[in-house]
Design an enzyme around this catalytic site. Structure first.
Site, PDB file in Angstrom:
ATOM      1  N   LYS A 291       0.862  -1.192   0.000  1.00 49.78           N
ATOM      2  CA  LYS A 291       0.000   0.000   0.000  1.00 49.78           C
ATOM      3  C   LYS A 291       0.885   1.224   0.000  1.00 49.78           C
ATOM      4  O   LYS A 291       1.794   1.335   0.826  1.00 49.78           O
ATOM      5  CB  LYS A 291      -0.850   0.014   1.282  1.00 49.78           C
ATOM      6  CG  LYS A 291      -1.830   1.159   1.318  1.00 49.78           C
ATOM      7  CD  LYS A 291      -3.111   0.776   0.626  1.00 49.78           C
ATOM      8  CE  LYS A 291      -4.004   1.958   0.311  1.00 49.78           C
ATOM      9  NZ  LYS A 291      -3.653   2.696  -0.923  1.00 49.78           N
TER      10      LYS A 291
ATOM     11  N   LYS B  49       4.392   2.660   8.753  1.00 49.59           N
ATOM     12  CA  LYS B  49       3.189   3.455   9.003  1.00 49.59           C
ATOM     13  C   LYS B  49       1.967   2.549   9.147  1.00 49.59           C
ATOM     14  O   LYS B  49       1.176   2.702  10.075  1.00 49.59           O
ATOM     15  CB  LYS B  49       3.005   4.423   7.820  1.00 49.59           C
ATOM     16  CG  LYS B  49       2.164   5.612   8.134  1.00 49.59           C
ATOM     17  CD  LYS B  49       2.014   6.492   6.906  1.00 49.59           C
ATOM     18  CE  LYS B  49       3.292   7.225   6.554  1.00 49.59           C
ATOM     19  NZ  LYS B  49       3.078   8.197   5.464  1.00 49.59           N
TER      20      LYS B  49
ATOM     21  N   LYS C 201       5.443   1.990  -2.590  1.00 45.39           N
ATOM     22  CA  LYS C 201       5.426   3.368  -3.096  1.00 45.39           C
ATOM     23  C   LYS C 201       5.787   3.345  -4.565  1.00 45.39           C
ATOM     24  O   LYS C 201       6.499   2.442  -5.021  1.00 45.39           O
ATOM     25  CB  LYS C 201       6.448   4.225  -2.345  1.00 45.39           C
ATOM     26  CG  LYS C 201       6.139   5.701  -2.369  1.00 45.39           C
ATOM     27  CD  LYS C 201       5.112   6.054  -1.320  1.00 45.39           C
ATOM     28  CE  LYS C 201       4.738   7.522  -1.366  1.00 45.39           C
ATOM     29  NZ  LYS C 201       3.899   7.878  -0.202  1.00 45.39           N
TER      30      LYS C 201
ATOM     31  N   THR D 296      -5.624  12.864   6.350  1.00 46.26           N
ATOM     32  CA  THR D 296      -4.254  13.032   6.848  1.00 46.26           C
ATOM     33  C   THR D 296      -4.183  14.221   7.805  1.00 46.26           C
ATOM     34  O   THR D 296      -3.629  14.113   8.905  1.00 46.26           O
ATOM     35  CB  THR D 296      -3.268  13.190   5.672  1.00 46.26           C
ATOM     36  OG1 THR D 296      -3.458  12.084   4.784  1.00 46.26           O
ATOM     37  CG2 THR D 296      -1.840  13.204   6.152  1.00 46.26           C
TER      38      THR D 296
ATOM     39  N   ASN E 126      -2.741  19.668   0.531  1.00 42.33           N
ATOM     40  CA  ASN E 126      -3.742  18.842   1.190  1.00 42.33           C
ATOM     41  C   ASN E 126      -3.468  18.751   2.695  1.00 42.33           C
ATOM     42  O   ASN E 126      -4.334  19.065   3.518  1.00 42.33           O
ATOM     43  CB  ASN E 126      -3.765  17.451   0.539  1.00 42.33           C
ATOM     44  CG  ASN E 126      -4.666  16.487   1.282  1.00 42.33           C
ATOM     45  OD1 ASN E 126      -4.261  15.913   2.290  1.00 42.33           O
ATOM     46  ND2 ASN E 126      -5.891  16.308   0.835  1.00 42.33           N
TER      47      ASN E 126
ATOM     48  N   SER F 276      -7.613   5.278   3.771  1.00 36.62           N
ATOM     49  CA  SER F 276      -7.447   4.504   2.527  1.00 36.62           C
ATOM     50  C   SER F 276      -7.845   3.045   2.776  1.00 36.62           C
ATOM     51  O   SER F 276      -8.473   2.410   1.923  1.00 36.62           O
ATOM     52  CB  SER F 276      -5.996   4.537   2.056  1.00 36.62           C
ATOM     53  OG  SER F 276      -5.774   5.649   1.239  1.00 36.62           O
TER      54      SER F 276
END
Ligand code: NAD
Length: 423
Positions: free
Chosen positions: A77, A101, A113, A197, A228, A357
């Site tokens: 992810k 994370k 990533k 976030t 964001n 997510s």
């Protein structure tokens, strides 16, 4: 060994920076060498060259990357970054950060990533669409709702995720919403994802202020970055009674000792092509000056490696909540610890995004969509529990919050590996 630091922000070696923290935590945990070697090495690294027809008829070839750092806890992810400084080292570091994370917030995913070395600001919508589709085609065997689930990161957003979902669905021959998160709501996105976030930054900031016995109503904050994460963090911190005295973006920083009206600044930026240039009601200062303001809370929410051994001695904030990934260089950690500054580290502070997510992916699998109230309630609970777990680990092992977060995360992933067995 001292980690090399470049004078240019964002240009130290991010993988070395991540590994230096990993090493400290692994040593405290007494991780055996075999597990250490397995956790350190990415499971998969894919590099592709993507020919894309530009609007002028010429073909540009772009370098694309996808790294799955780890998949012991679940499918990979992590976001996709479109930026000129994307390279394998950076993508590897960001993928590893995702592993830690997800583990910190107990999300059943591994870390991944991706990135493409390009400058999205100079590309037309058509060029971006062709690039995103070319990247998805090249990664069609890597991605999958049970294999590796991308999301937005710097330079990408909902539109790129919609193209990615469409291209992947065409290749597989059926609509596949769960292959990507951060999608537009109408395509199966989750309510609350855009704010997630920044919301996690606010929740962990409140939890930290509570430990520091600082009343939010008497606290001041400076927020670097107004995209964001930065703008939403600033808005939600303000909603908790914290006075936001400085904000910034790539055009500079804007300071007002009496407090910045964040909603007004967001409206200004939106009306000004996402730029704070020319923002009134504040004195213009530099991004470097913002970092050393006399505030209670500092939220770096733009770039990596902005807090370095050079400016760390001048930081006056009592609390740093890392909205950005990797904003503090490894060499600065020791200086901040010496000064007694508490840090809510990136792998905890900005994990609200990956948490929601995960909720989006769950909703795609359920085919049933939650209310925003349910999303926020569950995300807030996740973030509070993760904060408390990391805080307790910091006490138990007598380490700072960053090393504590790595200890919590590495311990979970290593224990999972032990249950899965060896090779
Ligand atoms: P974004 O592109 O929306 O915003 C980035 C902001 O940083 C913009 O305001 C930009 O002007 C500013 N900026 C760029 N260069 C700057 C400079 N030199 N000095 C000061 N400001 C500068 O990006 P974002 O999604 O808000 O991401 C910011 C950080 O948060 C990144 O490190 C990203 O990896 C991390 N992050 C994002 C999410 C998410 O859900 N968006 C989740 C976790 C972590």
């Amino acid at each position: 060994m001292e980690v090399k630091e470049s004078k240019l922000a964002g240009h130290s070696n991010p993988f070395e920076s991540m590994m230096s923290r990993f090493d400290v935590a692994a040593k405290i945990l007494g991780l055996d060498e075999d597990t250490y070697n397995m956790l350190k090495s990415p499971v998969k690294q894919v590099m592709v060259n993507l020919p894309v027809t530009m609007d002028n008829g010429r073909i540009n070839v772009y370098e694309g990357f996808r790294v799955i750092h780890n998949n012991y806890m679940g499918p990979g992810k992590g976001g996709i970054r479109f930026a000129m400084d994307v390279d394998l080292d950076e993508v590897k570091a960001l993928a590893a950060w995702m592993t830690w994370k997800c583990a910190v917030v107990n999300v059943p995913f591994g870390g991944a990533k991706g990135g493409v070395k390009c400058d999205p600001r100079t590309m037309s919508k058509g060029e971006l669409e062709r690039l995103t589709r070319a990247y998805t085609q090249a990664m069609a065997d890597v991605f999958g709702p049970e294999k590796d689930i991308p999301a937005p990161d710097m330079g990408t957003g909902q539109q790129e995720m919609a193209w990615l979902m469409d291209e992947f669905s065409r290749i597989k021959g059926f609509t596949n919403a769960g292959v990507v998160t951060g999608k537009p709501l109408v395509l199966g996105g989750s309510k609350g994802r855009v704010e997630a976030t920044g919301r996690g930054v606010m929740v962990t900031c409140r939890a930290a202020l509570n430990k520091l016995k600082i009343n939010p109503a008497n606290a001041t904050a400076a927020v670097q970055g107004f995209g964001n994460v930065g703008s939403i963090s600033a808005k939600l911190l303000e909603s908790q009674g914290i006075k936001i005295v400085a904000i910034s973006d790539v055009t500079g920083a804007y300071y007002n000792a009496n407090g910045i009206n964040v909603s007004e600044a967001i409206a200004y930026s939106q009306a000004n092509k996402n730029s704070l240039e020319g923002y009134k009601n504040a004195e213009k200062i530099t991004n470097d000056q913002l970092l050393t303001l006399d505030v209670d809370v500092l939220v770096p929410a733009a770039l990596q490696d902005v807090i370095t051994k050079d400016n760390a001695p001048n930081i006056k904030a009592k609390l740093i909540v890392e909205g950005a990934n990797g904003p503090t260089s490894a060499n600065a950690d020791a200086i901040l610890k010496e000064k007694g500054i508490m840090i809510v580290p990136d792998i905890l502070a900005n994990a609200g995004g990956v948490t929601v997510s995960y909720f989006e992916w769950v909703q795609n699998h359920q085919g049933y969509y939650w209310t925003e109230e349910r999303v926020n309630r569950r995300a807030d609970r996740t973030m509070k529990e993760a904060f408390e777990q990391v805080y307790q680990a910091s006490i138990k092992f007598n380490v700072d919050m960053r090393i504590a977060a790595y200890i919590v995360a590495i311990d979970k992933v290593a224990s999972t590996r032990k249950l899965l067995g060896g090779f």
